[in-house]
Design a protein around this motif. Structure first.
Motif, PDB file in Angstrom:
ATOM      1  N   ASP A  72       0.831  -1.209   0.000  1.00 51.00           N
ATOM      2  CA  ASP A  72       0.000   0.000   0.000  1.00 51.00           C
ATOM      3  C   ASP A  72       0.864   1.258   0.000  1.00 51.00           C
ATOM      4  OD1 ASP A  72       0.792  -0.768   2.550  1.00 51.00           O
ATOM      5  OD2 ASP A  72      -0.904   0.148   3.547  1.00 51.00           O
ATOM      6  N   TYR A  76       0.763   4.186  -3.011  1.00 47.43           N
ATOM      7  CA  TYR A  76       0.436   5.592  -2.779  1.00 47.43           C
ATOM      8  C   TYR A  76       1.655   6.512  -2.764  1.00 47.43           C
ATOM      9  CZ  TYR A  76      -4.379   4.283  -1.942  1.00 47.43           C
ATOM     10  OH  TYR A  76      -5.675   3.816  -2.108  1.00 47.43           O
ATOM     11  N   TYR A 112      -2.209  -6.147  -4.295  1.00 48.01           N
ATOM     12  CA  TYR A 112      -2.665  -5.110  -3.373  1.00 48.01           C
ATOM     13  C   TYR A 112      -3.819  -5.596  -2.499  1.00 48.01           C
ATOM     14  CZ  TYR A 112       0.317  -1.937  -5.960  1.00 48.01           C
ATOM     15  OH  TYR A 112       1.421  -1.335  -6.524  1.00 48.01           O
ATOM     16  N   TYR A 121     -13.873  -1.813  -0.546  1.00 49.64           N
ATOM     17  CA  TYR A 121     -12.515  -1.310  -0.304  1.00 49.64           C
ATOM     18  C   TYR A 121     -11.645  -1.512  -1.545  1.00 49.64           C
ATOM     19  CZ  TYR A 121      -7.856  -0.784   1.663  1.00 49.64           C
ATOM     20  OH  TYR A 121      -6.565  -0.372   1.889  1.00 49.64           O
ATOM     21  N   ASN A 122     -11.771  -2.673  -2.185  1.00 51.99           N
ATOM     22  CA  ASN A 122     -10.989  -2.938  -3.389  1.00 51.99           C
ATOM     23  C   ASN A 122     -11.365  -1.998  -4.532  1.00 51.99           C
ATOM     24  OD1 ASN A 122      -9.141  -5.486  -3.167  1.00 51.99           O
ATOM     25  ND2 ASN A 122     -10.989  -6.034  -2.034  1.00 51.99           N
ATOM     26  N   LEU A 125      -9.534   1.181  -3.847  1.00 55.06           N
ATOM     27  CA  LEU A 125      -8.108   0.995  -4.137  1.00 55.06           C
ATOM     28  C   LEU A 125      -7.834   1.040  -5.641  1.00 55.06           C
ATOM     29  CD1 LEU A 125      -5.901   0.409  -1.937  1.00 55.06           C
ATOM     30  CD2 LEU A 125      -5.866  -1.923  -2.814  1.00 55.06           C
ATOM     31  N   ASP A 128      -8.028   4.515  -7.014  1.00 58.03           N
ATOM     32  CA  ASP A 128      -6.806   5.256  -6.697  1.00 58.03           C
ATOM     33  C   ASP A 128      -5.661   4.840  -7.611  1.00 58.03           C
ATOM     34  OD1 ASP A 128      -8.038   6.673  -4.711  1.00 58.03           O
ATOM     35  OD2 ASP A 128      -7.374   5.379  -3.084  1.00 58.03           O
ATOM     36  N   TYR A 129      -5.565   3.530  -7.855  1.00 56.77           N
ATOM     37  CA  TYR A 129      -4.498   3.053  -8.731  1.00 56.77           C
ATOM     38  C   TYR A 129      -4.607   3.701 -10.110  1.00 56.77           C
ATOM     39  CZ  TYR A 129      -1.431   0.065 -11.445  1.00 56.77           C
ATOM     40  OH  TYR A 129      -0.423  -0.374 -12.270  1.00 56.77           O
ATOM     41  N   SER A 163      -5.841   9.377   0.127  1.00 55.25           N
ATOM     42  CA  SER A 163      -6.878   8.846  -0.759  1.00 55.25           C
ATOM     43  C   SER A 163      -8.239   9.430  -0.427  1.00 55.25           C
ATOM     44  CB  SER A 163      -6.937   7.315  -0.647  1.00 55.25           C
ATOM     45  OG  SER A 163      -8.102   6.811  -1.254  1.00 55.25           O
TER      46      SER A 163
END
Length: 331
Positions: A72, A76, A112, A121-122, A125, A128-129, A163
């Motif tokens: 993580d 980030y 990840y 949550y995924n 993520l 964000d990726y 994030s």
């Protein structure tokens, strides 16, 4: 006349003697007034310094993400770009070893997935990726995260400063923690996940694979401890799965949906595994292919517990994927 003079003298003597008590009382009252006012001002100054210091120090320790080898932290801090991204909960985290996959595919593969992660949550993520790096070529998603809630968001709240998506999720699930963290930024770093980030500055991260074999004597106890509706989609996870599918279509990456193996004792003790898989295929994922390995490994020799493979099981699953031509298809 004498009575009036005597009375005046008595009053004068009274004031003269009592001024020893009257003025100290007045002075003491004034000093108390000044003390309270001073204390209030001092408290405001100290509070201001504390809040400013909290935010400054939070920004300083947040830099740990720029030096840590935790996945993580890599993601980030601009060091997490990959050709293949693996998402999910602990069943992806422990079962899909990114080094083995990288060697097999000849591509850069990064996992990840985290323990107890929900589909929602995924989704955050993955958003964000894509915002940081653009879309990967392939996203591998282990589907049992549909059955988990958002409890892990609280532990991952240190990411909320980096994030907006995780910050939004934290606000929805844990509003008190969200607002406390807004006032006291350091509160967000009081978690085991951030301790791992700090630890992996000094010790290089290595993706863990579970060792040991399930104790068959305790299988009944493990089964009784599991909820009777294990294969039940929770919260907004299905909506997040649809969102990830839409992201795949809009951004042009391949989405591979996989169900990792479960111990047969768990599947046999639960209601609805077949119905769960069928409903996903027919009602939710539509054109996407689900690679269902939930019942492909039967021997308990390969399991650490009811839902996780051990190191031998991970090798066996990798072999099954290779023999089924999965890796060749990804290449």
């Amino acid at each position: 006349m004498l009575d009036h003079v005597a009375m005046a003298n008595s009053i004068f003597r009274c004031l003269r003697w009592n001024n020893l008590y009257i003025f100290p009382i007045l002075i003491d009252s004034m000093s108390r007034y000044i003390s309270v006012r001073t204390q209030i001002i001092s408290l405001l100054i100290v509070t201001g310094i504390f809040l400013v210091g909290d935010k400054v120090f939070a920004r300083i320790i947040d830099r740990a993400y720029d030096f840590s080898s935790m996945p993580d932290a890599m993601l980030y801090s601009g060091r997490g770009k990959a050709d293949v991204v693996i998402l999910g909960n602990s069943r992806a985290y422990h079962h899909f070893n990114d080094k083995d996959w990288s060697q097999e595919l000849g591509l850069d593969v990064k996992t990840y997935a985290i323990e107890a992660a929900s589909m929602e949550y995924n989704e955050a993520l993955l958003k964000d990726y894509i915002n940081i790096y653009g879309p990967p070529d392939v996203v591998v998603l282990e589907l049992s995260c549909l059955t988990w809630d958002n409890g892990q968001v609280m532990n991952m709240r240190s990411l909320s400063l980096r994030s907006e998506n995780i910050s939004k999720l934290l606000k929805e699930e844990y509003p008190k923690a969200y607002y406390i963290g807004k006032v006291l930024n350091l509160f967000n770093y009081n978690s085991t996940s951030f301790l791992n980030v700090l630890h992996k500055i000094f010790v290089t991260y290595k993706q863990p694979i579970l060792s040991g074999q399930v104790d068959l004597v305790s299988v009944d106890k493990l089964i009784s401890a599991e909820p009777k509706k294990y294969f039940l989609n929770k919260g907004r996870n299905l909506a997040s799965l649809k969102s990830i599918q839409q992201m795949s279509q809009l951004n042009g990456f391949d989405l591979h949906l996989i169900i990792a193996p479960f111990m047969k004792e768990l599947i046999n003790s639960q209601d609805g595994y077949e119905d769960w898989v069928k409903s996903l295929k027919e009602e939710y994922v539509h054109d996407a292919v689900i690679l269902d390995y939930g019942k492909r490994i039967i021997d308990n020799f390969y399991f650490k517990d009811l839902t996780h493979l051990n190191e031998n099981g991970v090798k066996e699953l990798h072999k099954l994927l290779r023999d089924d031509g999965y890796f060749d298809a990804v290449k």
